[in-house]
Design an enzyme around this catalytic site. Structure first.
Site, PDB file in Angstrom:
ATOM      1  N   LYS A   1       0.858  -1.195   0.000  1.00 50.07           N
ATOM      2  CA  LYS A   1       0.000   0.000   0.000  1.00 50.07           C
ATOM      3  C   LYS A   1       0.889   1.238   0.000  1.00 50.07           C
ATOM      4  O   LYS A   1       1.803   1.367   0.829  1.00 50.07           O
ATOM      5  CB  LYS A   1      -0.876  -0.046   1.243  1.00 50.07           C
ATOM      6  CG  LYS A   1      -2.161   0.732   1.147  1.00 50.07           C
ATOM      7  CD  LYS A   1      -3.027   0.397   2.357  1.00 50.07           C
ATOM      8  CE  LYS A   1      -4.293   1.204   2.378  1.00 50.07           C
ATOM      9  NZ  LYS A   1      -4.958   1.096   3.680  1.00 50.07           N
TER      10      LYS A   1
HETATM   11  C1  E4P Z   1      -8.315   2.087   3.737  1.00 47.92           C
HETATM   12  O1  E4P Z   1      -7.467   1.451   3.197  1.00 47.92           O
HETATM   13  C2  E4P Z   1      -8.131   2.854   4.971  1.00 47.92           C
HETATM   14  O2  E4P Z   1      -7.370   2.064   5.864  1.00 47.92           O
HETATM   15  C3  E4P Z   1      -9.416   3.177   5.661  1.00 47.92           C
HETATM   16  O3  E4P Z   1     -10.538   2.774   4.913  1.00 47.92           O
HETATM   17  C4  E4P Z   1      -9.497   4.579   6.172  1.00 47.92           C
HETATM   18  O4  E4P Z   1     -10.724   4.749   6.819  1.00 47.92           O
HETATM   19  P1  E4P Z   1     -11.004   5.952   7.841  1.00 47.92           P
HETATM   20  O5  E4P Z   1     -11.226   7.192   7.040  1.00 47.92           O
HETATM   21  O6  E4P Z   1     -12.253   5.533   8.559  1.00 47.92           O
HETATM   22  O7  E4P Z   1      -9.803   6.041   8.727  1.00 47.92           O
END
Ligand code: E4P
Length: 219
Positions: free
Chosen positions: A83
């Site tokens: 990622k």
């Molecule tokens: C996705 O890969 C992220 O880890 C996640 O969906 C972020 O979500 P949040 O905005 O609730 O922190």
């Protein structure tokens, strides 16, 4: 649509993976920090618990550092997806890792232009953050639909992974927008199965059955 869990809590993941409905897991530095675990150990545990793509995020901010970290993360298991943040360096790292055959998830996407660039860099997944866009008064679901449209129109095979989802309604909207996958906190995953009419309907069916004096199917 594939359903991923957005958590680094191994207990929560194992509990839900047992039903066979979890297609993958996404993590980020905040979630790993919250879990209080080492990233290499925790990602290895998650990769064992769930067969599908497991996103593990780099913390370097320069392309060279991201590429080096991405290779180390990928070495943990064959189902690791690296990622990367949607920055100029993140896109350079995405291109380099993709060219080496390493799957990537480009995260923190807030615009169609960013999604277009990630696809051109060879991203396996693009993660638009629906909830955070809505927090700013924007149209997160509209962005999902726009990315789907542009990717289809130009033949990009980057998968659209709806992220930052805050409700079961968001999951339905992501499915209707044609997303390939959605990542959600365990709480929302649990809420997807529930409906009050299912509960009351089942209660009535079983009450009628008990009135016959039978406990099981046979008596
Ligand atoms: C996705 O890969 C992220 O880890 C996640 O969906 C972020 O979500 P949040 O905005 O609730 O922190």
């Amino acid at each position: 649509m594939q359903i991923f869990l957005d958590t680094a809590d191994i207990g929560e993941i194992r509990e839900r993976a047992a039903a066979g409905l979890v297609d993958g897991v996404t993590t980020n530095p905040s979630l790993i920090a919250k879990a209080g675990a080492g990233i290499f150990e925790r990602i290895a545990e998650i990769c064992e618990a769930v067969e599908g793509p497991i996103s593990a995020e780099v913390v370097a901010t320069d392309a060279e550092g991201m590429i080096a970290e991405g290779r180390r993360l990928r070495d943990i298991a064959a189902n690791v997806v690296v990622k990367l943040p949607l920055t100029a360096d993140g896109l350079i790292a995405c291109r380099a890792l993709s060219q080496d055959g390493i799957p990537t998830n480009v995260t923190l996407c807030f615009s169609l232009n960013q999604a277009l660039l990630a696809a051109k860099a060879g991203a396996s997944f693009i993660s638009p953050f629906v909830g955070r866009i809505e927090d700013m008064g924007g149209d997160g679901i509209g962005l999902l639909a726009a990315i789907r449209d542009v990717y289809d129109r130009y033949g990009y095979d980057t998968s659209v992974l709806a992220a930052s989802l805050r409700s079961p309604a968001h999951v339905e909207a992501a499915a209707l927008a044609g997303c390939d996958a959605a990542t959600l906190p365990p709480k929302i995953f649990d809420q997807m199965v529930r409906h009050p009419l299912t509960d009351s309907g089942l209660e009535a069916f079983l009450a009628d059955w008990r009135k016959t004096g039978r406990t099981g199917l046979d008596g």
